[in-house]
Design a protein around this motif. Structure first.
Motif, PDB file in Angstrom:
ATOM      1  N   GLY A  62       0.844  -1.182   0.000  1.00  0.00           N
ATOM      2  CA  GLY A  62       0.000   0.000   0.000  1.00  0.00           C
ATOM      3  C   GLY A  62       0.883   1.236   0.000  1.00  0.00           C
ATOM      4  N   ALA A  63       0.368   2.328  -0.559  1.00  0.00           N
ATOM      5  CA  ALA A  63       1.187   3.539  -0.700  1.00  0.00           C
ATOM      6  C   ALA A  63       0.343   4.790  -0.557  1.00  0.00           C
ATOM      7  N   VAL A  64       0.991   5.868  -0.137  1.00  0.00           N
ATOM      8  CA  VAL A  64       0.358   7.186  -0.121  1.00  0.00           C
ATOM      9  C   VAL A  64       1.332   8.211  -0.685  1.00  0.00           C
ATOM     10  N   VAL A  65       0.772   9.280  -1.222  1.00  0.00           N
ATOM     11  CA  VAL A  65       1.553  10.437  -1.673  1.00  0.00           C
ATOM     12  C   VAL A  65       1.302  11.575  -0.703  1.00  0.00           C
ATOM     13  N   LEU A  66       2.382  12.184  -0.223  1.00  0.00           N
ATOM     14  CA  LEU A  66       2.277  13.352   0.646  1.00  0.00           C
ATOM     15  C   LEU A  66       2.638  14.607  -0.119  1.00  0.00           C
ATOM     16  N   LYS A  67       1.824  15.645   0.071  1.00  0.00           N
ATOM     17  CA  LYS A  67       2.092  16.963  -0.516  1.00  0.00           C
ATOM     18  C   LYS A  67       1.984  18.014   0.585  1.00  0.00           C
ATOM     19  N   PRO A  68       2.681  19.119   0.455  1.00  0.00           N
ATOM     20  CA  PRO A  68       2.574  20.188   1.442  1.00  0.00           C
ATOM     21  C   PRO A  68       1.213  20.872   1.353  1.00  0.00           C
ATOM     22  N   SER A  69       0.772  21.408   2.481  1.00  0.00           N
ATOM     23  CA  SER A  69      -0.535  22.058   2.536  1.00  0.00           C
ATOM     24  C   SER A  69      -0.495  23.191   3.545  1.00  0.00           C
ATOM     25  N   ALA A  70      -1.248  24.253   3.260  1.00  0.00           N
ATOM     26  CA  ALA A  70      -1.386  25.344   4.222  1.00  0.00           C
ATOM     27  C   ALA A  70      -2.389  24.995   5.310  1.00  0.00           C
ATOM     28  N   GLU A  71      -3.215  23.969   5.042  1.00  0.00           N
ATOM     29  CA  GLU A  71      -4.198  23.507   6.020  1.00  0.00           C
ATOM     30  C   GLU A  71      -3.670  22.265   6.716  1.00  0.00           C
ATOM     31  N   PRO A  72      -4.029  22.069   8.004  1.00  0.00           N
ATOM     32  CA  PRO A  72      -3.547  20.899   8.739  1.00  0.00           C
ATOM     33  C   PRO A  72      -3.870  19.580   8.042  1.00  0.00           C
ATOM     34  N   GLY A  73      -2.854  18.729   7.928  1.00  0.00           N
ATOM     35  CA  GLY A  73      -3.006  17.389   7.380  1.00  0.00           C
ATOM     36  C   GLY A  73      -2.631  16.382   8.459  1.00  0.00           C
ATOM     37  N   ILE A  74      -1.343  16.013   8.499  1.00  0.00           N
ATOM     38  CA  ILE A  74      -0.874  15.151   9.585  1.00  0.00           C
ATOM     39  C   ILE A  74      -0.701  16.027  10.820  1.00  0.00           C
ATOM     40  N   LEU A  75      -1.495  15.747  11.830  1.00  0.00           N
ATOM     41  CA  LEU A  75      -1.543  16.591  13.025  1.00  0.00           C
ATOM     42  C   LEU A  75      -0.533  16.190  14.085  1.00  0.00           C
ATOM     43  N   ALA A  76      -0.292  14.894  14.206  1.00  0.00           N
ATOM     44  CA  ALA A  76       0.613  14.418  15.256  1.00  0.00           C
ATOM     45  C   ALA A  76       1.072  13.008  14.931  1.00  0.00           C
ATOM     46  N   SER A  97      -0.176  -3.396   5.898  1.00  0.00           N
ATOM     47  CA  SER A  97      -1.567  -3.553   6.343  1.00  0.00           C
ATOM     48  C   SER A  97      -2.292  -2.226   6.532  1.00  0.00           C
ATOM     49  N   VAL A  98      -1.655  -1.239   7.119  1.00  0.00           N
ATOM     50  CA  VAL A  98      -2.320   0.046   7.362  1.00  0.00           C
ATOM     51  C   VAL A  98      -2.619   0.775   6.053  1.00  0.00           C
ATOM     52  N   PRO A  99      -1.652   0.924   5.131  1.00  0.00           N
ATOM     53  CA  PRO A  99      -2.002   1.602   3.876  1.00  0.00           C
ATOM     54  C   PRO A  99      -3.006   0.828   3.028  1.00  0.00           C
ATOM     55  N   LEU A 100      -3.005  -0.507   3.110  1.00  0.00           N
ATOM     56  CA  LEU A 100      -4.023  -1.282   2.407  1.00  0.00           C
ATOM     57  C   LEU A 100      -5.411  -0.956   2.948  1.00  0.00           C
ATOM     58  N   ALA A 101      -5.538  -0.888   4.271  1.00  0.00           N
ATOM     59  CA  ALA A 101      -6.824  -0.586   4.889  1.00  0.00           C
ATOM     60  C   ALA A 101      -7.247   0.848   4.605  1.00  0.00           C
ATOM     61  N   LEU A 102      -6.288   1.776   4.666  1.00  0.00           N
ATOM     62  CA  LEU A 102      -6.582   3.177   4.372  1.00  0.00           C
ATOM     63  C   LEU A 102      -7.099   3.324   2.944  1.00  0.00           C
ATOM     64  N   ASP A 103      -6.416   2.709   2.002  1.00  0.00           N
ATOM     65  CA  ASP A 103      -6.816   2.834   0.605  1.00  0.00           C
ATOM     66  C   ASP A 103      -8.194   2.221   0.373  1.00  0.00           C
ATOM     67  N   ALA A 104      -8.458   1.071   0.975  1.00  0.00           N
ATOM     68  CA  ALA A 104      -9.768   0.424   0.815  1.00  0.00           C
ATOM     69  C   ALA A 104     -10.885   1.328   1.318  1.00  0.00           C
ATOM     70  N   ALA A 105     -10.672   1.965   2.485  1.00  0.00           N
ATOM     71  CA  ALA A 105     -11.720   2.807   3.074  1.00  0.00           C
ATOM     72  C   ALA A 105     -11.877   4.137   2.338  1.00  0.00           C
ATOM     73  N   ARG A 106     -10.813   4.640   1.731  1.00  0.00           N
ATOM     74  CA  ARG A 106     -10.934   5.847   0.912  1.00  0.00           C
ATOM     75  C   ARG A 106     -11.701   5.542  -0.372  1.00  0.00           C
ATOM     76  N   ARG A 107     -11.391   4.413  -0.987  1.00  0.00           N
ATOM     77  CA  ARG A 107     -11.983   4.114  -2.285  1.00  0.00           C
ATOM     78  C   ARG A 107     -13.446   3.680  -2.182  1.00  0.00           C
ATOM     79  N   ASP A 108     -13.837   3.091  -1.045  1.00  0.00           N
ATOM     80  CA  ASP A 108     -15.253   2.716  -0.923  1.00  0.00           C
ATOM     81  C   ASP A 108     -16.107   3.837  -0.324  1.00  0.00           C
ATOM     82  N   GLY A 109     -15.472   4.988  -0.067  1.00  0.00           N
ATOM     83  CA  GLY A 109     -16.220   6.162   0.352  1.00  0.00           C
ATOM     84  C   GLY A 109     -16.428   6.324   1.838  1.00  0.00           C
ATOM     85  N   ARG A 110     -15.908   5.394   2.630  1.00  0.00           N
ATOM     86  CA  ARG A 110     -16.063   5.550   4.083  1.00  0.00           C
ATOM     87  C   ARG A 110     -15.279   6.752   4.594  1.00  0.00           C
ATOM     88  N   ILE A 111     -14.025   6.849   4.207  1.00  0.00           N
ATOM     89  CA  ILE A 111     -13.194   7.976   4.635  1.00  0.00           C
ATOM     90  C   ILE A 111     -13.377   9.115   3.644  1.00  0.00           C
TER      91      ILE A 111
END
Length: 333
Positions: free
Chosen positions: A177-191, A295-309
Protein backbone atom coordinates in the motif's frame (compact mmCIF):
# COMPACT_ATOMS: atom_id res chain seq x y z
CA UNK A 1 25.33 26.08 13.74
CA UNK A 2 22.94 23.13 13.90
CA UNK A 3 22.16 21.46 10.56
CA UNK A 4 18.72 20.43 11.79
CA UNK A 5 15.99 22.34 9.97
CA UNK A 6 13.21 23.64 12.22
CA UNK A 7 9.66 22.37 11.86
CA UNK A 8 7.79 24.98 9.89
CA UNK A 9 4.60 26.27 11.48
CA UNK A 10 3.09 27.35 8.16
CA UNK A 11 3.44 24.05 6.28
CA UNK A 12 1.69 20.76 6.91
CA UNK A 13 1.89 17.51 4.99
CA UNK A 14 -1.32 15.98 3.75
CA UNK A 15 -2.22 12.67 2.13
CA UNK A 16 -2.96 13.60 -1.48
CA UNK A 17 -3.56 10.09 -2.80
CA UNK A 18 -3.38 6.40 -1.97
CA UNK A 19 -3.02 3.10 -3.77
CA UNK A 20 -2.71 -0.60 -3.07
CA UNK A 21 -1.78 -3.83 -4.76
CA UNK A 22 -2.27 -7.48 -3.82
CA UNK A 23 -0.88 -10.58 -5.54
CA UNK A 24 -3.35 -12.35 -7.79
CA UNK A 25 -3.39 -15.65 -5.91
CA UNK A 26 -6.02 -15.76 -3.16
CA UNK A 27 -5.75 -18.61 -0.66
CA UNK A 28 -8.85 -19.29 1.42
CA UNK A 29 -8.73 -20.86 4.87
CA UNK A 30 -10.17 -24.07 3.45
CA UNK A 31 -7.47 -24.25 0.77
CA UNK A 32 -4.75 -23.55 3.31
CA UNK A 33 -6.19 -26.12 5.73
CA UNK A 34 -6.16 -28.77 3.00
CA UNK A 35 -2.54 -27.95 2.13
CA UNK A 36 -1.48 -28.14 5.77
CA UNK A 37 -3.41 -31.39 6.26
CA UNK A 38 -1.25 -32.96 3.54
CA UNK A 39 1.68 -32.28 5.87
CA UNK A 40 -0.06 -33.72 8.90
CA UNK A 41 -0.96 -30.31 10.38
CA UNK A 42 -4.58 -29.97 11.51
CA UNK A 43 -6.49 -26.71 11.18
CA UNK A 44 -9.77 -25.46 9.69
CA UNK A 45 -11.53 -22.36 8.42
CA UNK A 46 -13.43 -22.05 11.68
CA UNK A 47 -10.32 -22.49 13.85
CA UNK A 48 -8.56 -19.66 11.98
CA UNK A 49 -11.63 -17.39 11.92
CA UNK A 50 -12.36 -17.81 15.63
CA UNK A 51 -8.82 -16.89 16.64
CA UNK A 52 -7.93 -14.25 14.07
CA UNK A 53 -10.88 -13.12 11.95
CA UNK A 54 -8.89 -14.03 8.82
CA UNK A 55 -10.84 -15.66 5.97
CA UNK A 56 -8.23 -15.50 3.20
CA UNK A 57 -4.85 -14.11 2.24
CA UNK A 58 -3.04 -13.14 -0.98
CA UNK A 59 0.24 -14.98 -1.57
CA UNK A 60 2.91 -13.96 -4.06
CA UNK A 61 4.66 -16.50 -6.25
CA UNK A 62 8.34 -17.21 -5.67
CA UNK A 63 9.47 -14.79 -8.38
CA UNK A 64 7.54 -11.80 -7.01
CA UNK A 65 9.47 -9.27 -4.93
CA UNK A 66 8.50 -6.54 -2.50
CA UNK A 67 9.68 -3.88 -4.95
CA UNK A 68 7.35 -5.20 -7.64
CA UNK A 69 4.35 -5.03 -5.33
CA UNK A 70 5.47 -1.60 -4.12
CA UNK A 71 5.73 -0.19 -7.65
CA UNK A 72 2.18 -1.24 -8.53
CA UNK A 73 0.78 0.31 -5.33
CA UNK A 74 2.88 3.44 -5.94
CA UNK A 75 1.60 3.89 -9.48
CA UNK A 76 -1.98 3.76 -8.23
CA UNK A 77 -1.25 6.24 -5.46
CA UNK A 78 0.44 8.63 -7.88
CA UNK A 79 -2.52 8.41 -10.25
CA UNK A 80 -4.94 9.03 -7.38
CA UNK A 81 -2.96 12.10 -6.33
CA UNK A 82 -2.56 13.38 -9.89
CA UNK A 83 1.21 13.41 -9.44
CA UNK A 84 3.92 12.37 -11.92
CA UNK A 85 6.81 10.24 -10.67
CA UNK A 86 9.19 12.96 -11.84
CA UNK A 87 7.71 15.29 -9.21
CA UNK A 88 8.82 13.07 -6.32
CA UNK A 89 11.77 14.19 -4.24
CA UNK A 90 11.46 11.55 -1.50
CA UNK A 91 10.61 7.83 -1.47
CA UNK A 92 10.40 5.93 1.81
CA UNK A 93 9.63 2.22 1.75
CA UNK A 94 8.71 0.31 4.90
CA UNK A 95 9.51 -3.39 4.54
CA UNK A 96 10.87 -6.35 6.47
CA UNK A 97 11.23 -8.37 3.27
CA UNK A 98 13.55 -6.29 1.05
CA UNK A 99 14.56 -7.62 -2.34
CA UNK A 100 18.24 -7.51 -1.38
CA UNK A 101 20.54 -6.69 1.50
CA UNK A 102 21.29 -3.63 -0.63
CA UNK A 103 20.46 -1.59 -2.62
CA UNK A 104 17.35 -0.56 -0.73
CA UNK A 105 13.91 -1.53 -1.97
CA UNK A 106 13.20 2.21 -2.23
CA UNK A 107 16.01 2.63 -4.77
CA UNK A 108 14.61 -0.25 -6.83
CA UNK A 109 11.17 1.36 -6.71
CA UNK A 110 12.67 4.70 -7.74
CA UNK A 111 14.30 3.14 -10.78
CA UNK A 112 11.11 1.37 -11.90
CA UNK A 113 9.03 4.53 -11.46
CA UNK A 114 11.56 6.73 -13.22
CA UNK A 115 11.86 9.13 -10.28
CA UNK A 116 15.60 9.63 -10.71
CA UNK A 117 17.22 11.97 -8.21
CA UNK A 118 14.64 11.62 -5.45
CA UNK A 119 16.03 10.63 -2.06
CA UNK A 120 15.17 6.97 -1.46
CA UNK A 121 15.61 4.75 1.58
CA UNK A 122 13.98 1.91 3.52
CA UNK A 123 12.55 1.89 7.04
CA UNK A 124 12.52 -1.36 9.01
CA UNK A 125 10.08 -1.44 11.92
CA UNK A 126 8.20 -4.60 10.90
CA UNK A 127 4.43 -4.15 11.30
CA UNK A 128 4.89 -0.58 12.56
CA UNK A 129 6.92 0.22 9.46
CA UNK A 130 4.34 2.25 7.54
CA UNK A 131 3.56 4.46 10.55
CA UNK A 132 7.30 5.00 11.09
CA UNK A 133 7.79 5.79 7.39
CA UNK A 134 4.82 8.17 7.28
CA UNK A 135 6.06 10.05 10.35
CA UNK A 136 9.53 10.26 8.78
CA UNK A 137 8.25 11.67 5.49
CA UNK A 138 6.03 14.14 7.38
CA UNK A 139 9.08 15.39 9.26
CA UNK A 140 10.98 15.90 5.99
CA UNK A 141 8.09 17.92 4.60
CA UNK A 142 7.54 19.99 7.73
CA UNK A 143 11.26 20.78 7.77
CA UNK A 144 11.15 21.98 4.16
CA UNK A 145 13.28 19.10 2.87
CA UNK A 146 10.58 17.53 0.70
CA UNK A 147 7.79 18.91 -1.45
CA UNK A 148 6.40 15.62 -2.79
CA UNK A 149 6.89 12.32 -1.00
CA UNK A 150 5.91 8.72 -1.69
CA UNK A 151 5.48 6.46 1.34
CA UNK A 152 5.04 2.71 0.80
CA UNK A 153 4.53 -0.37 2.94
CA UNK A 154 5.37 -3.54 0.98
CA UNK A 155 5.88 -7.13 2.06
CA UNK A 156 6.30 -10.64 0.72
CA UNK A 157 5.93 -12.03 4.21
CA UNK A 158 5.19 -15.55 2.99
CA UNK A 159 8.92 -16.02 2.37
CA UNK A 160 9.59 -15.71 6.14
CA UNK A 161 6.99 -18.24 7.29
CA UNK A 162 7.48 -21.73 8.69
CA UNK A 163 4.69 -23.54 6.87
CA UNK A 164 4.82 -26.31 9.47
CA UNK A 165 3.94 -23.89 12.29
CA UNK A 166 0.15 -23.59 12.47
CA UNK A 167 0.41 -20.79 15.01
CA UNK A 168 2.05 -18.39 12.52
CA UNK A 169 1.66 -19.56 8.92
CA UNK A 170 -2.12 -18.97 8.89
CA UNK A 171 -1.73 -15.35 9.99
CA UNK A 172 0.18 -13.61 7.22
CA UNK A 173 -0.16 -12.54 3.60
CA UNK A 174 1.60 -10.45 0.96
CA UNK A 175 0.78 -7.02 -0.46
CA UNK A 176 1.63 -3.33 -0.72
CA UNK A 177 0.00 0.00 0.00
CA UNK A 178 1.19 3.54 -0.70
CA UNK A 179 0.36 7.19 -0.12
CA UNK A 180 1.55 10.44 -1.67
CA UNK A 181 2.28 13.35 0.65
CA UNK A 182 2.09 16.96 -0.52
CA UNK A 183 2.57 20.19 1.44
CA UNK A 184 -0.53 22.06 2.54
CA UNK A 185 -1.39 25.34 4.22
CA UNK A 186 -4.20 23.51 6.02
CA UNK A 187 -3.55 20.90 8.74
CA UNK A 188 -3.01 17.39 7.38
CA UNK A 189 -0.87 15.15 9.59
CA UNK A 190 -1.54 16.59 13.03
CA UNK A 191 0.61 14.42 15.26
CA UNK A 192 2.77 11.30 15.31
CA UNK A 193 4.22 9.23 18.13
CA UNK A 194 6.77 6.42 17.70
CA UNK A 195 8.13 4.03 20.32
CA UNK A 196 10.15 0.84 20.70
CA UNK A 197 11.24 -1.58 23.42
CA UNK A 198 14.18 -3.67 22.27
CA UNK A 199 14.03 -5.80 25.42
CA UNK A 200 10.92 -7.46 23.90
CA UNK A 201 12.75 -8.66 20.79
CA UNK A 202 12.17 -12.34 21.50
CA UNK A 203 8.37 -12.32 21.39
CA UNK A 204 8.26 -11.64 17.64
CA UNK A 205 11.32 -12.03 15.46
CA UNK A 206 13.01 -13.65 12.47
CA UNK A 207 16.48 -13.86 13.99
CA UNK A 208 18.56 -15.02 11.05
CA UNK A 209 20.98 -13.41 8.62
CA UNK A 210 23.49 -14.11 5.87
CA UNK A 211 27.16 -14.24 6.85
CA UNK A 212 30.03 -15.51 4.71
CA UNK A 213 27.56 -16.93 2.21
CA UNK A 214 25.65 -18.99 4.77
CA UNK A 215 22.40 -18.59 6.73
CA UNK A 216 23.20 -17.88 10.37
CA UNK A 217 20.51 -18.29 13.02
CA UNK A 218 16.81 -18.93 12.39
CA UNK A 219 15.54 -16.91 9.41
CA UNK A 220 11.88 -17.86 9.89
CA UNK A 221 9.28 -15.89 11.82
CA UNK A 222 8.81 -16.94 15.46
CA UNK A 223 6.13 -15.50 17.71
CA UNK A 224 4.88 -15.84 21.27
CA UNK A 225 1.24 -15.23 20.50
CA UNK A 226 -0.12 -14.46 23.95
CA UNK A 227 2.75 -12.12 24.80
CA UNK A 228 2.29 -10.22 21.53
CA UNK A 229 -1.47 -9.94 22.10
CA UNK A 230 -1.13 -8.48 25.58
CA UNK A 231 1.63 -6.08 24.60
CA UNK A 232 -0.17 -4.95 21.44
CA UNK A 233 -3.46 -4.03 23.10
CA UNK A 234 -1.67 -2.16 25.88
CA UNK A 235 0.61 -0.06 23.67
CA UNK A 236 -2.00 0.65 20.99
CA UNK A 237 -4.31 2.15 23.57
CA UNK A 238 -1.54 4.24 25.10
CA UNK A 239 -0.14 5.56 21.83
CA UNK A 240 -3.58 6.54 20.52
CA UNK A 241 -4.23 8.63 23.64
CA UNK A 242 -0.72 10.10 23.50
CA UNK A 243 -1.11 11.10 19.84
CA UNK A 244 -4.50 12.72 20.44
CA UNK A 245 -3.04 14.63 23.37
CA UNK A 246 -0.20 15.97 21.21
CA UNK A 247 -2.71 17.12 18.58
CA UNK A 248 -5.09 18.61 21.13
CA UNK A 249 -7.86 16.36 19.85
CA UNK A 250 -10.31 14.30 21.91
CA UNK A 251 -10.60 10.60 21.07
CA UNK A 252 -14.29 11.17 20.49
CA UNK A 253 -13.39 13.47 17.58
CA UNK A 254 -11.56 10.70 15.68
CA UNK A 255 -13.74 9.62 12.77
CA UNK A 256 -11.83 6.46 11.84
CA UNK A 257 -9.41 4.13 13.59
CA UNK A 258 -7.12 2.19 11.25
CA UNK A 259 -5.08 -0.17 13.42
CA UNK A 260 -2.50 -2.62 12.18
CA UNK A 261 -4.45 -5.48 10.61
CA UNK A 262 -2.98 -8.39 12.56
CA UNK A 263 -5.83 -10.03 14.41
CA UNK A 264 -9.46 -8.98 14.77
CA UNK A 265 -9.38 -9.73 18.50
CA UNK A 266 -6.52 -7.25 19.01
CA UNK A 267 -8.36 -4.68 16.88
CA UNK A 268 -11.63 -5.09 18.78
CA UNK A 269 -9.95 -5.05 22.20
CA UNK A 270 -8.08 -1.84 21.33
CA UNK A 271 -11.24 -0.14 20.06
CA UNK A 272 -13.14 -1.07 23.24
CA UNK A 273 -10.40 0.35 25.46
CA UNK A 274 -10.45 3.59 23.46
CA UNK A 275 -14.24 3.79 23.46
CA UNK A 276 -14.36 3.85 19.66
CA UNK A 277 -17.46 2.06 18.29
CA UNK A 278 -17.00 -0.83 15.88
CA UNK A 279 -18.60 1.09 13.01
CA UNK A 280 -15.73 3.60 13.13
CA UNK A 281 -12.97 0.98 12.90
CA UNK A 282 -11.59 -0.04 9.50
CA UNK A 283 -11.05 -3.81 9.33
CA UNK A 284 -9.60 -5.53 6.28
CA UNK A 285 -7.64 -8.34 7.96
CA UNK A 286 -10.37 -10.79 6.94
CA UNK A 287 -9.50 -10.18 3.27
CA UNK A 288 -5.70 -10.03 3.24
CA UNK A 289 -4.52 -11.30 6.66
CA UNK A 290 -1.52 -9.67 8.35
CA UNK A 291 0.57 -8.00 5.65
CA UNK A 292 2.94 -6.38 8.18
CA UNK A 293 4.04 -2.91 6.99
CA UNK A 294 1.49 -3.03 4.14
CA UNK A 295 -1.57 -3.55 6.34
CA UNK A 296 -2.32 0.05 7.36
CA UNK A 297 -2.00 1.60 3.88
CA UNK A 298 -4.02 -1.28 2.41
CA UNK A 299 -6.82 -0.59 4.89
CA UNK A 300 -6.58 3.18 4.37
CA UNK A 301 -6.82 2.83 0.61
CA UNK A 302 -9.77 0.42 0.82
CA UNK A 303 -11.72 2.81 3.07
CA UNK A 304 -10.93 5.85 0.91
CA UNK A 305 -11.98 4.11 -2.28
CA UNK A 306 -15.25 2.72 -0.92
CA UNK A 307 -16.22 6.16 0.35
CA UNK A 308 -16.06 5.55 4.08
CA UNK A 309 -13.19 7.98 4.64
CA UNK A 310 -14.09 11.42 3.33
CA UNK A 311 -12.16 14.70 3.03
CA UNK A 312 -11.96 16.59 6.30
CA UNK A 313 -12.31 13.53 8.51
CA UNK A 314 -9.83 12.62 11.26
CA UNK A 315 -8.07 9.27 10.84
CA UNK A 316 -5.91 7.53 13.45
CA UNK A 317 -3.42 5.05 11.94
CA UNK A 318 -1.59 2.65 14.26
CA UNK A 319 1.17 0.10 13.95
CA UNK A 320 2.61 -2.47 16.32
CA UNK A 321 5.16 -5.16 15.58
CA UNK A 322 8.46 -6.88 16.15
CA UNK A 323 11.25 -4.92 17.65
CA UNK A 324 9.11 -4.43 19.75
CA UNK A 325 7.85 -1.30 17.95
CA UNK A 326 4.65 0.72 17.98
CA UNK A 327 3.37 4.10 16.88
CA UNK A 328 0.45 6.19 15.64
CA UNK A 329 -0.23 9.00 13.19
CA UNK A 330 -3.29 11.27 13.37
CA UNK A 331 -4.23 12.85 10.04
CA UNK A 332 -6.91 15.16 8.72
CA UNK A 333 -7.89 13.82 5.31
Amino acid sequence: MSSTAPIRKDVWSRIAGSGSFLPERVVSNDELAAELASRGIETSHQWIMDRTGIAQRHLADRDTTSSQLAVEAARRALADAGVEASELDLIVVATSTPDFVFPSTACLVQAQLGARGAAAFDVQAVCSGFVYALATADSFMRAGRSSCALVIGAEVFSRLLDWNDRGTCVLFGDGAGAVVLKPSAEPGILAAKLHADGSQTGILCAAGNIAYGEIVGDPLLRMEGQAVFKQAVHVLEDVARETCDEAGVALSEVDWLIPHQANVRIINATARKLGIPAERVVITVDRHANTSAASVPLALDAARRDGRIRPGQLVMMQGVGGGFTWGAVLARM
